[in-house]
Motif scaffolding. Structure first.
Motif, PDB file in Angstrom:
ATOM      1  N   THR A 192      -6.620  24.285 -28.535  1.00  0.00           N
ATOM      2  CA  THR A 192      -5.227  24.049 -29.321  1.00  0.00           C
ATOM      3  C   THR A 192      -4.489  25.501 -29.916  1.00  0.00           C
ATOM      4  O   THR A 192      -4.784  26.080 -30.175  1.00  0.00           O
ATOM      5  N   ARG A 193      -2.911  24.887 -30.182  1.00  0.00           N
ATOM      6  CA  ARG A 193      -2.091  25.881 -30.648  1.00  0.00           C
ATOM      7  C   ARG A 193      -1.149  25.403 -32.451  1.00  0.00           C
ATOM      8  O   ARG A 193      -1.510  24.544 -31.910  1.00  0.00           O
ATOM      9  N   THR A 194      -0.885  25.953 -32.516  1.00  0.00           N
ATOM     10  CA  THR A 194      -0.422  25.545 -33.719  1.00  0.00           C
ATOM     11  C   THR A 194       1.229  25.456 -33.659  1.00  0.00           C
ATOM     12  O   THR A 194       2.236  26.643 -32.842  1.00  0.00           O
ATOM     13  N   ALA A 195       1.995  24.358 -33.967  1.00  0.00           N
ATOM     14  CA  ALA A 195       3.342  24.329 -33.562  1.00  0.00           C
ATOM     15  C   ALA A 195       3.804  24.894 -34.270  1.00  0.00           C
ATOM     16  O   ALA A 195       3.797  25.569 -35.356  1.00  0.00           O
ATOM     17  N   PRO A 196       5.817  25.979 -33.759  1.00  0.00           N
ATOM     18  CA  PRO A 196       5.955  27.341 -35.135  1.00  0.00           C
ATOM     19  C   PRO A 196       6.859  26.470 -36.254  1.00  0.00           C
ATOM     20  O   PRO A 196       7.201  26.751 -36.947  1.00  0.00           O
ATOM     21  N   ASP A 197       7.075  24.829 -35.840  1.00  0.00           N
ATOM     22  CA  ASP A 197       7.534  23.965 -37.124  1.00  0.00           C
ATOM     23  C   ASP A 197       7.369  24.259 -38.172  1.00  0.00           C
ATOM     24  O   ASP A 197       7.157  24.037 -39.646  1.00  0.00           O
ATOM     25  N   SER A 198       5.619  23.307 -38.270  1.00  0.00           N
ATOM     26  CA  SER A 198       4.900  23.494 -39.456  1.00  0.00           C
ATOM     27  C   SER A 198       4.127  23.876 -39.482  1.00  0.00           C
ATOM     28  O   SER A 198       3.196  23.826 -40.811  1.00  0.00           O
ATOM     29  N   GLY A 199       3.552  24.479 -38.417  1.00  0.00           N
ATOM     30  CA  GLY A 199       1.665  25.132 -38.542  1.00  0.00           C
ATOM     31  C   GLY A 199       0.512  24.261 -38.326  1.00  0.00           C
ATOM     32  O   GLY A 199      -0.875  24.398 -38.175  1.00  0.00           O
ATOM     33  N   GLN A 236      -4.994  24.911 -19.162  1.00  0.00           N
ATOM     34  CA  GLN A 236      -5.129  25.712 -18.321  1.00  0.00           C
ATOM     35  C   GLN A 236      -3.607  26.125 -17.363  1.00  0.00           C
ATOM     36  O   GLN A 236      -3.543  27.157 -17.209  1.00  0.00           O
ATOM     37  N   THR A 237      -2.772  26.045 -18.883  1.00  0.00           N
ATOM     38  CA  THR A 237      -1.726  26.002 -19.027  1.00  0.00           C
ATOM     39  C   THR A 237      -1.105  26.662 -19.741  1.00  0.00           C
ATOM     40  O   THR A 237      -1.293  26.934 -20.939  1.00  0.00           O
ATOM     41  N   ASP A 238      -0.358  28.356 -19.857  1.00  0.00           N
ATOM     42  CA  ASP A 238      -0.037  29.071 -20.264  1.00  0.00           C
ATOM     43  C   ASP A 238       1.043  28.800 -21.534  1.00  0.00           C
ATOM     44  O   ASP A 238       1.962  26.958 -20.820  1.00  0.00           O
ATOM     45  N   LEU A 239       1.143  29.140 -22.384  1.00  0.00           N
ATOM     46  CA  LEU A 239       2.570  28.771 -23.578  1.00  0.00           C
ATOM     47  C   LEU A 239       3.850  29.613 -23.451  1.00  0.00           C
ATOM     48  O   LEU A 239       3.993  30.452 -23.401  1.00  0.00           O
ATOM     49  N   LEU A 240       5.124  28.557 -22.913  1.00  0.00           N
ATOM     50  CA  LEU A 240       6.364  29.954 -23.630  1.00  0.00           C
ATOM     51  C   LEU A 240       6.593  28.874 -24.390  1.00  0.00           C
ATOM     52  O   LEU A 240       7.397  27.644 -24.407  1.00  0.00           O
ATOM     53  N   ARG A 241       7.172  29.836 -25.521  1.00  0.00           N
ATOM     54  CA  ARG A 241       8.609  29.599 -26.191  1.00  0.00           C
ATOM     55  C   ARG A 241       9.793  29.944 -26.126  1.00  0.00           C
ATOM     56  O   ARG A 241       9.843  31.165 -25.426  1.00  0.00           O
ATOM     57  N   LEU A 242       9.886  28.699 -25.736  1.00  0.00           N
ATOM     58  CA  LEU A 242      11.948  28.881 -25.763  1.00  0.00           C
ATOM     59  C   LEU A 242      13.416  28.311 -26.761  1.00  0.00           C
ATOM     60  O   LEU A 242      12.311  27.250 -27.688  1.00  0.00           O
ATOM     61  N   ALA A 243      14.175  28.609 -26.871  1.00  0.00           N
ATOM     62  CA  ALA A 243      15.047  28.766 -27.867  1.00  0.00           C
ATOM     63  C   ALA A 243      16.381  27.989 -27.203  1.00  0.00           C
ATOM     64  O   ALA A 243      16.422  28.677 -26.036  1.00  0.00           O
ATOM     65  N   THR A 244      16.725  27.084 -27.228  1.00  0.00           N
ATOM     66  CA  THR A 244      18.696  27.016 -26.619  1.00  0.00           C
ATOM     67  C   THR A 244      19.075  26.727 -27.698  1.00  0.00           C
ATOM     68  O   THR A 244      19.951  27.165 -28.820  1.00  0.00           O
ATOM     69  N   ALA A 264       5.240  19.448 -21.023  1.00  0.00           N
ATOM     70  CA  ALA A 264       4.816  20.511 -20.051  1.00  0.00           C
ATOM     71  C   ALA A 264       4.143  19.845 -18.699  1.00  0.00           C
ATOM     72  O   ALA A 264       5.162  19.176 -17.987  1.00  0.00           O
ATOM     73  N   THR A 265       4.863  20.976 -17.713  1.00  0.00           N
ATOM     74  CA  THR A 265       4.326  20.715 -16.492  1.00  0.00           C
ATOM     75  C   THR A 265       2.992  21.178 -15.964  1.00  0.00           C
ATOM     76  O   THR A 265       2.033  21.509 -16.601  1.00  0.00           O
ATOM     77  N   PRO A 266       2.412  20.909 -14.498  1.00  0.00           N
ATOM     78  CA  PRO A 266       1.483  21.258 -13.892  1.00  0.00           C
ATOM     79  C   PRO A 266       0.616  23.272 -14.445  1.00  0.00           C
ATOM     80  O   PRO A 266       0.098  23.591 -14.419  1.00  0.00           O
ATOM     81  N   ARG A 267       2.436  23.554 -13.877  1.00  0.00           N
ATOM     82  CA  ARG A 267       1.779  25.040 -14.260  1.00  0.00           C
ATOM     83  C   ARG A 267       2.274  25.515 -16.341  1.00  0.00           C
ATOM     84  O   ARG A 267       2.015  26.571 -16.089  1.00  0.00           O
ATOM     85  N   ARG A 268       2.818  24.684 -17.063  1.00  0.00           N
ATOM     86  CA  ARG A 268       3.167  25.470 -17.984  1.00  0.00           C
ATOM     87  C   ARG A 268       3.543  24.489 -19.081  1.00  0.00           C
ATOM     88  O   ARG A 268       3.831  23.121 -18.713  1.00  0.00           O
ATOM     89  N   THR A 269       3.263  24.852 -20.175  1.00  0.00           N
ATOM     90  CA  THR A 269       3.567  24.227 -21.533  1.00  0.00           C
ATOM     91  C   THR A 269       4.711  24.306 -22.136  1.00  0.00           C
ATOM     92  O   THR A 269       4.709  26.000 -22.533  1.00  0.00           O
ATOM     93  N   PHE A 270       5.453  23.962 -22.834  1.00  0.00           N
ATOM     94  CA  PHE A 270       6.584  24.653 -23.395  1.00  0.00           C
ATOM     95  C   PHE A 270       6.970  23.871 -24.668  1.00  0.00           C
ATOM     96  O   PHE A 270       6.991  22.989 -25.017  1.00  0.00           O
ATOM     97  N   LEU A 295      11.763  28.922 -15.863  1.00  0.00           N
ATOM     98  CA  LEU A 295      10.776  28.277 -17.011  1.00  0.00           C
ATOM     99  C   LEU A 295       9.348  28.758 -16.577  1.00  0.00           C
ATOM    100  O   LEU A 295       8.786  29.341 -17.569  1.00  0.00           O
ATOM    101  N   GLU A 296       8.667  28.135 -15.460  1.00  0.00           N
ATOM    102  CA  GLU A 296       7.404  28.063 -14.927  1.00  0.00           C
ATOM    103  C   GLU A 296       6.308  29.099 -14.543  1.00  0.00           C
ATOM    104  O   GLU A 296       6.328  29.648 -15.022  1.00  0.00           O
ATOM    105  N   GLN A 297       8.556  30.546 -13.882  1.00  0.00           N
ATOM    106  CA  GLN A 297       7.776  31.419 -13.243  1.00  0.00           C
ATOM    107  C   GLN A 297       7.585  32.817 -14.261  1.00  0.00           C
ATOM    108  O   GLN A 297       6.594  33.733 -14.071  1.00  0.00           O
ATOM    109  N   VAL A 298       8.760  32.728 -14.977  1.00  0.00           N
ATOM    110  CA  VAL A 298       8.717  33.657 -15.739  1.00  0.00           C
ATOM    111  C   VAL A 298       8.096  34.634 -16.787  1.00  0.00           C
ATOM    112  O   VAL A 298       7.226  33.476 -17.867  1.00  0.00           O
ATOM    113  N   PRO A 299       7.458  36.089 -16.664  1.00  0.00           N
ATOM    114  CA  PRO A 299       6.376  36.479 -16.997  1.00  0.00           C
ATOM    115  C   PRO A 299       6.443  35.798 -18.788  1.00  0.00           C
ATOM    116  O   PRO A 299       7.394  36.398 -19.611  1.00  0.00           O
TER     117      PRO A 299
END
Length: 447
Positions: free
Chosen positions: A6-13, A21-29, A98-104, A228-232
């Motif tokens: 479980t992770r916390t959604a940044p918009d609502s808590g 098995q996937t790590d999480l990347l927070r991005l903005a457009t 999400a993709t098999p490598r990462r959740t966004f 996006l899948e590969q960036v540290p």
């Protein structure tokens, strides 16, 4: 069964369940109006199969009604834009895929100049930002403004998506010119060369969004999704000292819990562990955590983003607005804030203004003692001692608060190193402030 976390959604808590098995990347457009941001976000959602069947059917029907031969993927997110245009208050829309490598977690912000404050909101938790430009227009004023805001907020990595490359016949020279101009601007804002990637894309046709394009053999870099899948990923917020603003004091006074006194809030940074020594600020009271209660029951520890109730060994007078922090690395307590602010209101800010400062769960009165500098994000220069700050302007201010606040530098802890400036007459947000953030390195800028 697939293992989950479980992770916390940044918009609502609120907490969402994600594959473990996937790590999480927070991005903005971010991007100017009509640069194709909605289409790009729609393309990412569509091509990663993150769209429900009924949503896709609705897009096909709406596109056909408009006489379009292919589905308009911007319609997947344009419903929210229409709400904004109707005046509904929505700061940022969060999209999850999400993709098999990462959740966004993607913070989708509007492009209008008057909504620059939304970019501040969306980028405040981002580890990477995708900044769009129209290949026909190149880097424009709003591009430079958004890049300055992203640098100010400490977003560590940027992607410049040179969109609508199909509208300039996939011309390599057009792309090279835009990429070179943006890299120069990003370097002046303090970004290292390896922290900025430029990608030529056509969100409409899908070129270099998810799959690499065969129509641009001159571009040999990754597609947007591949990057996006590969960036540290930036360091985890658990790696900083523990901080938790107290939101509620819980005293049920029931027969079952006659002596229960808990302090509820969301862990803003770091990790809290049962038994560790903490300090309650601004009073400076030291004690230990007796117990960590969560909605799922007692836990040995809780990390940033988790909503908890802490029971302490000592019975202190603690109230909403106090901060519970790691005793070994506590924030400083001060009634003077030297900060950089992004002014978000129509009426200008001037010296002598009386405002409210909302820091964590505490709101106090404050006086604007001095405007020390204003940053020109177009010329990358600073103006000393300006008379005022206008809408969307970035400046350095000195505030005197009526009560001391426990604060960190923004670079050390985003949540406790930031604050809001609020209008005391009507409660509207006037500015976002960042403590200890200088206008340099922006101010290549110092003259």
């Amino acid at each position: 069964m697939t293992e989950t976390t479980t992770r916390t959604a940044p918009d609502s808590g609120t907490e969402v369940t994600l594959p473990a098995q996937t790590d999480l990347l927070r991005l903005a457009t971010a991007g100017s109006v009509d640069d194709g941001k909605s289409t790009l976000v729609g393309r990412l959602l569509h091509d990663t199969k993150s769209v429900l069947a009924d949503q896709l059917d609705a897009v096909h029907r709406a596109s056909a009604d408009r006489g379009l031969a292919t589905p308009d993927l911007s319609l997947l997110v344009d419903g929210l834009r229409a709400e904004r245009e109707q005046g509904i208050t929505i700061d940022v829309a969060y999209r999850y895929f999400a993709t098999p490598r990462r959740t966004f977690v993607l913070a989708d912000t509007p492009g209008h100049v008057q909504y620059t404050r939304n970019t501040v909101t969306g980028a405040s938790t981002a580890q990477l930002a995708v900044l769009l430009v129209d290949a026909r227009n190149g880097v424009v004023e709003q591009t430079r403004r958004h890049a300055a805001v992203l640098a100010l907020l400490g977003v560590p990595r940027l992607v410049l998506a040179v969109n609508k490359i199909d509208m300039v016949d996939f011309d390599e020279s057009v792309y090279d010119r835009i990429a070179a101009e943006f890299r120069t601007h990003a370097a002046a804002l303090g970004y290292a060369e390896d922290a900025v990637l430029t990608i030529p894309v056509s969100a409409l046709l899908g070129d270099n969004v998810v799959e690499r394009s065969a129509r641009m053999p001159w571009y040999t870099g990754p597609s947007l999704l591949e990057h996006l899948e590969q960036v540290p990923v930036a360091p985890d917020p658990e790696d900083v000292p523990f901080r938790m603003p107290v939101q509620y004091v819980i005293r049920p006074r029931t027969a079952e819990h006659p002596d229960y006194r808990g302090y509820a809030g969301q862990v803003a940074a770091g990790v809290v562990t049962a038994g560790e020594e903490v300090v309650v600020l601004p009073a400076g009271l030291r004690t230990r955590v007796a117990k960590v209660d969560t909605p799922d029951g007692p836990a040995p520890r809780a990390a940033a983003g988790r909503s908890v109730t802490l029971l302490l060994e000592d019975d202190f007078d603690i109230a909403r607005g106090d901060l519970i922090a790691a005793a070994a690395d506590a924030p400083r307590v001060t009634d003077e804030l030297d900060a950089t602010v992004c002014w978000l209101a129509e009426k200008p800010l001037g010296p002598g203004s009386k405002v409210l400062v909302k820091h964590g769960t505490r709101t106090v009165q404050a006086l604007v003692e001095e405007l020390t500098a204003r940053f020109d994000e177009q010329a990358l220069s600073s103006v000393a001692a300006p008379d005022s700050l206008a809408l969307n302007e970035i400046g350095r201010v000195r505030l005197r608060t009526s009560e001391p606040l426990p604060v960190d530098d923004y670079a050390a802890s985003r949540r406790t190193g930031s604050f809001l400036v609020v209008d005391p007459s009507d409660g509207t947000t006037l500015a976002a402030g960042l403590i200890g953030v200088p206008l340099a390195p922006f101010a290549a800028a110092a003259g």
